[in-house]
Design a protein around this motif. Structure first.
Motif, PDB file in Angstrom:
ATOM      1  N   ILE A  71      -1.156  16.001 -12.341  1.00 15.35           N
ATOM      2  CA  ILE A  71       0.252  15.917 -12.033  1.00 15.35           C
ATOM      3  C   ILE A  71       0.931  17.345 -13.020  1.00 15.35           C
ATOM      4  CG2 ILE A  71       2.319  14.725 -12.055  1.00 15.35           C
ATOM      5  CD1 ILE A  71       0.908  12.273 -12.064  1.00 15.35           C
ATOM      6  N   PHE A  72       1.398  18.311 -12.166  1.00 19.51           N
ATOM      7  CA  PHE A  72       1.981  19.458 -12.849  1.00 19.51           C
ATOM      8  C   PHE A  72       3.479  19.541 -12.991  1.00 19.51           C
ATOM      9  CE2 PHE A  72      -1.795  20.688 -10.534  1.00 19.51           C
ATOM     10  CZ  PHE A  72      -2.184  21.700 -11.429  1.00 19.51           C
ATOM     11  N   ASP A  73       3.799  19.715 -14.423  1.00 18.06           N
ATOM     12  CA  ASP A  73       5.255  20.368 -14.635  1.00 18.06           C
ATOM     13  C   ASP A  73       5.487  21.721 -13.669  1.00 18.06           C
ATOM     14  OD1 ASP A  73       7.891  20.731 -15.653  1.00 18.06           O
ATOM     15  OD2 ASP A  73       6.698  22.175 -17.110  1.00 18.06           O
ATOM     16  N   LEU A  74       6.535  22.103 -13.545  1.00 19.04           N
ATOM     17  CA  LEU A  74       6.591  23.403 -12.650  1.00 19.04           C
ATOM     18  C   LEU A  74       7.096  24.621 -13.542  1.00 19.04           C
ATOM     19  CD1 LEU A  74       7.294  24.804  -9.816  1.00 19.04           C
ATOM     20  CD2 LEU A  74       9.582  23.998  -9.819  1.00 19.04           C
ATOM     21  N   LEU A 115      -6.669  27.077  -8.918  1.00 19.29           N
ATOM     22  CA  LEU A 115      -6.999  25.664  -9.529  1.00 19.29           C
ATOM     23  C   LEU A 115      -6.362  24.623  -8.115  1.00 19.29           C
ATOM     24  CD1 LEU A 115      -7.487  23.496 -11.694  1.00 19.29           C
ATOM     25  CD2 LEU A 115      -4.982  24.048 -12.574  1.00 19.29           C
ATOM     26  N   LEU A 116      -5.108  25.000  -7.532  1.00 18.67           N
ATOM     27  CA  LEU A 116      -4.782  24.288  -6.536  1.00 18.67           C
ATOM     28  C   LEU A 116      -5.935  23.784  -5.487  1.00 18.67           C
ATOM     29  CD1 LEU A 116      -1.169  25.325  -6.378  1.00 18.67           C
ATOM     30  CD2 LEU A 116      -1.832  23.257  -7.514  1.00 18.67           C
ATOM     31  N   ARG A 117      -6.339  25.117  -5.149  1.00 21.40           N
ATOM     32  CA  ARG A 117      -7.641  25.229  -4.090  1.00 21.40           C
ATOM     33  C   ARG A 117      -8.782  24.223  -4.709  1.00 21.40           C
ATOM     34  NH1 ARG A 117      -6.819  31.262  -2.665  1.00 21.40           N
ATOM     35  NH2 ARG A 117      -5.465  31.020  -1.087  1.00 21.40           N
ATOM     36  N   LYS A 168      -6.031  14.399  -6.087  1.00 20.79           N
ATOM     37  CA  LYS A 168      -4.835  14.619  -5.687  1.00 20.79           C
ATOM     38  C   LYS A 168      -3.870  15.260  -6.409  1.00 20.79           C
ATOM     39  CE  LYS A 168      -4.896  10.367  -2.878  1.00 20.79           C
ATOM     40  NZ  LYS A 168      -4.432   8.856  -2.867  1.00 20.79           N
ATOM     41  N   ILE A 169      -2.940  16.206  -6.129  1.00 19.95           N
ATOM     42  CA  ILE A 169      -1.958  16.838  -6.564  1.00 19.95           C
ATOM     43  C   ILE A 169      -0.709  16.525  -6.617  1.00 19.95           C
ATOM     44  CG2 ILE A 169      -1.081  19.200  -7.005  1.00 19.95           C
ATOM     45  CD1 ILE A 169      -3.889  20.199  -5.609  1.00 19.95           C
ATOM     46  N   THR A 204      13.241  24.885  -4.026  1.00 23.81           N
ATOM     47  CA  THR A 204      13.602  26.216  -3.826  1.00 23.81           C
ATOM     48  C   THR A 204      12.304  27.241  -4.368  1.00 23.81           C
ATOM     49  OG1 THR A 204      15.774  25.751  -4.307  1.00 23.81           O
ATOM     50  CG2 THR A 204      15.216  28.131  -4.247  1.00 23.81           C
ATOM     51  N   VAL A 205      11.780  26.743  -5.576  1.00 27.81           N
ATOM     52  CA  VAL A 205      11.027  27.500  -6.254  1.00 27.81           C
ATOM     53  C   VAL A 205       9.623  27.378  -5.673  1.00 27.81           C
ATOM     54  CG1 VAL A 205       9.666  27.800  -8.439  1.00 27.81           C
ATOM     55  CG2 VAL A 205      12.144  27.596  -8.608  1.00 27.81           C
ATOM     56  N   ILE A 206       9.345  26.153  -5.337  1.00 31.22           N
ATOM     57  CA  ILE A 206       8.072  25.832  -4.665  1.00 31.22           C
ATOM     58  C   ILE A 206       8.082  26.555  -3.232  1.00 31.22           C
ATOM     59  CG2 ILE A 206       6.664  24.125  -3.386  1.00 31.22           C
ATOM     60  CD1 ILE A 206       6.349  23.988  -6.201  1.00 31.22           C
ATOM     61  N   GLU A 207       9.178  26.638  -2.524  1.00 30.13           N
ATOM     62  CA  GLU A 207       9.418  27.059  -1.134  1.00 30.13           C
ATOM     63  C   GLU A 207       8.975  28.884  -1.410  1.00 30.13           C
ATOM     64  OE1 GLU A 207      13.130  27.080   1.113  1.00 30.13           O
ATOM     65  OE2 GLU A 207      12.184  25.177   1.453  1.00 30.13           O
ATOM     66  N   ARG A 208       9.968  29.248  -2.581  1.00 28.63           N
ATOM     67  CA  ARG A 208       9.610  30.877  -2.835  1.00 28.63           C
ATOM     68  C   ARG A 208       8.189  31.038  -2.939  1.00 28.63           C
ATOM     69  NH1 ARG A 208      13.174  33.785  -1.118  1.00 28.63           N
ATOM     70  NH2 ARG A 208      11.827  35.375  -2.041  1.00 28.63           N
ATOM     71  N   LEU A 209       7.283  30.178  -3.807  1.00 30.63           N
ATOM     72  CA  LEU A 209       5.990  30.518  -3.959  1.00 30.63           C
ATOM     73  C   LEU A 209       5.274  30.187  -3.151  1.00 30.63           C
ATOM     74  CD1 LEU A 209       6.155  28.827  -7.549  1.00 30.63           C
ATOM     75  CD2 LEU A 209       5.944  31.279  -7.096  1.00 30.63           C
ATOM     76  N   GLN A 210       5.509  29.604  -1.793  1.00 32.00           N
ATOM     77  CA  GLN A 210       4.804  29.137  -0.603  1.00 32.00           C
ATOM     78  C   GLN A 210       3.602  28.295  -1.045  1.00 32.00           C
ATOM     79  OE1 GLN A 210       4.117  32.522   1.760  1.00 32.00           O
ATOM     80  NE2 GLN A 210       6.293  33.405   1.467  1.00 32.00           N
ATOM     81  N   ILE A 211       3.692  27.400  -1.917  1.00 32.31           N
ATOM     82  CA  ILE A 211       2.595  26.344  -2.345  1.00 32.31           C
ATOM     83  C   ILE A 211       2.842  24.763  -1.744  1.00 32.31           C
ATOM     84  CG2 ILE A 211       1.552  27.845  -3.849  1.00 32.31           C
ATOM     85  CD1 ILE A 211       3.294  26.076  -6.031  1.00 32.31           C
ATOM     86  N   GLY A 212       4.003  24.676  -1.177  1.00 35.47           N
ATOM     87  CA  GLY A 212       4.238  23.125  -0.722  1.00 35.47           C
ATOM     88  C   GLY A 212       3.141  22.430  -0.162  1.00 35.47           C
ATOM     89  N   GLU A 213       2.263  23.124   0.607  1.00 38.22           N
ATOM     90  CA  GLU A 213       1.375  22.473   1.177  1.00 38.22           C
ATOM     91  C   GLU A 213       0.248  21.715   0.284  1.00 38.22           C
ATOM     92  OE1 GLU A 213      -1.950  25.457   2.832  1.00 38.22           O
ATOM     93  OE2 GLU A 213       0.010  26.813   2.286  1.00 38.22           O
ATOM     94  N   TYR A 214       0.190  22.316  -0.950  1.00 36.75           N
ATOM     95  CA  TYR A 214      -0.940  21.871  -1.703  1.00 36.75           C
ATOM     96  C   TYR A 214      -0.576  20.393  -2.442  1.00 36.75           C
ATOM     97  CZ  TYR A 214      -3.229  26.142  -1.636  1.00 36.75           C
ATOM     98  OH  TYR A 214      -3.995  27.170  -1.019  1.00 36.75           O
ATOM     99  N   PHE A 215       0.699  19.987  -2.305  1.00 39.27           N
ATOM    100  CA  PHE A 215       1.163  18.866  -3.508  1.00 39.27           C
ATOM    101  C   PHE A 215       1.269  17.728  -2.134  1.00 39.27           C
ATOM    102  CE2 PHE A 215       2.622  22.402  -5.670  1.00 39.27           C
ATOM    103  CZ  PHE A 215       2.298  21.777  -7.049  1.00 39.27           C
TER     104      PHE A 215
END
Ligand code: G6P
Ligand code: MG
Length: 220
Positions: free
Chosen positions: A6-9, A100-102, A110-111, A122-133
């Motif tokens: 579980i990651f902090d952002l 690491l996410l990959r 699980k992530i 917004t930040v997750i969207e800008r980074l385009q990594i939503g699919e990993y979580f």
């Protein structure tokens, strides 16, 4: 066995901790309050309003403003912060995070995301990594702020993983305390002195690989 990370952002996935610092520093200067990076360590992981309260207290201005004025000050900081994150791209992921996410996905770990920020999506969207979580828990979904364990416990519950099988990754003192209060293994990213309570510390995200996390978790 490790089942979830579980990651902090802010300050872990991307360097928005720096943007929060820049935006708070500018507001503080306008109020005639100076603060340094050491003080800023105490703001990491802390909610917007609580951060403002701590800055005002630092400047001896705790009782100077009405609630409405404080809200206006917090809004001003947030507008500046939003300008800073508007320019973010996937290039702003911190070193090693995408790999690491990959890797975690490949290993069926699980992530989760546990962020106190109302700007997390917004930040997750800008980074385009939503699919990993597999789950994202942000400020809107919890009542208690870090160091309370609620945000990490909520993420574990949504992932259907026992806290004892979770690793939490944090750059903030309040965040490390929240992970430990949730009975999870705490990995701190950043300053060794500031994060000395963590179960394992890395200086930068570049050191964070699946192997490093698993070994630390099993205390090998
Ligand atoms: C994270 C950051 C803090 C920030 C908080 C609220 O925890 O580490 O620096 O104050 O989120 O962020 P927000 O975007 O809602 O103002
Ligand atoms: Mg953080």
């Amino acid at each position: 066995e490790l089942k979830a990370v579980i990651f902090d952002l802010d300050g872990v996935i991307t360097d928005t901790a720096e943007y929060h610092f820049i935006a708070w520093k500018q507001l503080a200067e306008e109020l005639g309050i100076t603060f340094d990076r050491a003080f800023n360590e105490q703001l990491k992981g802390v909610s917007r309003m609580e951060s403002l309260e701590r800055i005002l207290a630092l400047g001896g201005q705790a009782d100077r403003y009405t609630m409405a004025e404080k809200e206006a000050l917090a809004d001003k900081k947030n507008e500046h912060y939003k300008q800073l994150i508007a320019r973010m791209t996937p290039d702003d992921l911190l070193p090693g995070i995408l790999d690491l996410l990959r890797e975690l996905k490949r290993e069926n770990v699980k992530i989760g995301l546990a962020s106190a920020s109302k700007n997390a999506f917004t930040v997750i969207e800008r980074l385009q990594i939503g699919e990993y979580f597999d789950t994202i828990v942000d400020a809107a979904k919890v009542k208690n702020s870090k160091p309370h364990p609620e945000i990490f416990l909520t993420a574990a519950k949504q992932l259907q993983v026992d806290p004892s099988a979770c690793v939490g990754v944090e750059d903030a003192q309040a965040g490390v305390a929240a992970i430990q209060a949730a009975n999870m293994f705490a990995i701190g990213v950043g300053d060794e002195e500031a994060l000395k309570e963590a179960d394992y510390i890395v200086q930068t995200t570049a050191e964070l690989t699946y192997d490093v996390i698993v070994r630390a978790f099993h205390r090998e």
